[in-house]
Design an enzyme around this catalytic site. Sequence first.
Site, PDB file in Angstrom:
ATOM      1  N   GLY A   1      51.552 -12.286  72.158  1.00  0.00           N
ATOM      2  CA  GLY A   1      50.606 -13.354  71.676  1.00  0.00           C
ATOM      3  C   GLY A   1      49.596 -13.435  72.853  1.00  0.00           C
ATOM      4  N   ASP A   2      49.444 -12.370  73.803  1.00  0.00           N
ATOM      5  CA  ASP A   2      48.338 -12.205  74.663  1.00  0.00           C
ATOM      6  C   ASP A   2      48.203 -10.625  75.300  1.00  0.00           C
ATOM      7  OD1 ASP A   2      46.289 -12.460  76.703  1.00  0.00           O
ATOM      8  OD2 ASP A   2      47.383 -14.487  77.293  1.00  0.00           O
TER       9      ASP A   2
END
Length: 444
Positions: free
Chosen positions: A251-252
Site C-alpha cells: 500500500g506504499d
Amino acid sequence: MEIRVGTAAAAAAAMLFALLLSPAAAAETTCSGIVPMRSRSEVISIEEFGAVGDGRTLNTWSFRKAIYRIQHLRRQGGTLLHVPRGVWLTGNFNLTSHMTLFLARGAVIKATQDTEKWPLAEPLPSYGRGRERPGGRYASFIQGYGLVDVIVTGENGTIDGQGGVWWNMWNQRTLKFTRPHLLEFLHSTYIHISNVILKNSPFWNIHPVYSSNVVIRSVTVLAPHDSPNTDGIDPDSCSNVCIEDCFISTGDDLVAVKSGWDEYGIAYGRPCSDIIIRRVTGSSPFSGIAIGSEASGGVENILVENINIYSTGIGIHIKTNTGRGGFIRNVTISQVYMNRVGKGLRIAGDVGDHPDENFNLNALPKVDGVTIRNVWGVEVQQPGSIEGIKASPFTRICLSNVRLWGVGGRKEMWQCGAVSGTAVGVQPWPCAELTTTSTVFCNG
Ligand SMILES: *[C@@H]1O[C@H](CO)[C@@H](O)[C@H](O)[C@H]1NC(C)=O
Ligand SMILES: *[C@@H]1O[C@H](CO)[C@@H](O)[C@H](O)[C@H]1NC(C)=O
Ligand SMILES: *[C@@H]1O[C@H](CO)[C@@H](O)[C@H](O)[C@H]1NC(C)=O
C-alpha cells in the site's frame, strides 16, 4: 539467455527487450558476495520449545526461549531454528547473532493481534519520535538489535503481521504510538534475508536501520493496496545493502531509501550509502522506487537497475523537503519498465511532513548527480516533474533514453523548475531546463 532470431530488425528488438527486462549480464550479477548464504552446525526446532502450530496457541515464550537458548549456549558455526509447516501465532520476539530463522514450506509465523499488550520501544534517534505519533513506538514484530550474522530464510514460508487491526487504528485515528515494523534490524551487520514471504505488515515491512552488509533477495512482500504505510523494503541510514529478485505489492512505496528526519536526522548524521536495488517487480498506489522523503543524513551511491513497475502511482520518486537538509547524490537508475503508472518520474523538493516545529528552514537538501537512463513506459498518464528548491536547485540531473508513452495517444508535458542537467532521447520532449548538450557529468 539465448536469443535466436532471423532478421536484423528482430535481433535489435530482441536486444532491446533483453536490455529492458532481463539482460543476460545482469542475471549473473548477484548480492551473494556481500553476505554469503551459510549453513549452521546445529539445527533445533521450535517444537522442542513447546510451540504448537495450530494457529491459536500463543507461542511467544517458545520463540523467546529458543532464541535465549541459541544466545546463551552458543555453538561454533551458529544455530538454525527450524519452523515447520503450521501456523505459529506469537507476540514479538528478538533474534540473536549467529542464527538462522528457517521457515519451512507451509510455515507461517503469525503476529498476535493483541495490540493492548504490544511492548514499546525507544524512538529512533534519527527520527526524534515515532514516525507517525509523538513519543516512542511499538516494538517491531521480529527485531534484531546489535547483531552480527543473522539469516532469515527457508522454503518461502510466511511472516504474517496481521496488520488489519493496526491499519484500522490508523484509519480511525486511535493509534497511541507508531505502528510496528514486521522485520527490523538495528545496528546490525551481515544480515541475509531470502526466500520468505512477508505479508500484511502493520507498518513498513523490512526496515534495516543503522546497519551494514545487508542482503535481501528472492523475497515476496504483500499487503493490500489500501493498507496505510506498508512500505516494502526501507534501507534507512545503512551502507552496503543489496536488494534483488524481489516481488513487492503493497500500500506504499515498494522500496524507499531513507536516512532520518529533519533536525534529528541531521544531528544523527548517518547517511544511507552504497545501495544496490535490482530486478524488483511490483505494484503500489504510491512509488515504485523511492529515495526519501526522510533523507536528512544524506543518501549517496545508489544503483537501481532492471525494475518492472506496473499499476503504480509514481514509477521513480526522489523526494525531499526544505528543513530536511542532507543530500541525495550519485544516484543511477537504469533499465526500468513501467506499465500503467500515474507519473513516470518525479523529483521534488516539497514532499513529506516535519516531525515538529523545530526544523530549520535554512536546512536545504542538496540533490546532485542523478542519472536516469533506459526507461520504457506505456500507459503513463504524466511523464513527470522535476521541481527543485529555488534556494537550492537540483543539479546534474541527467535523463537519457527515457521513453514514456501516454494513454490513448494523449500528450502530457513535463513540469520543471529550479533544476539543471541534460536530456538526451527523452520522449515526450522534456523541459527547457534540461539541455541536450554536454552529458559528461552523467553517472556510469
Ligand atoms: C528486544 O531487544 C530490545 C533492544 O535490545 C530490548 O529493549 C527489548 O526488551 C527486547 N525485547 C524482547 C521481547 O526481548
Ligand atoms: C521461493 O520463491 C522464489 C521467488 O521469489 C523462487 O525463486 C524460489 O525458487 C522459491 N523457493 C522455494 C524453495 O520454493
Ligand atoms: C557512485 O556510485 C557508484 C555505485 O552506484 C560507485 O561505484 C561510484 O564509485 C560512486 N561515485 C563516486 C564519485 O562516489
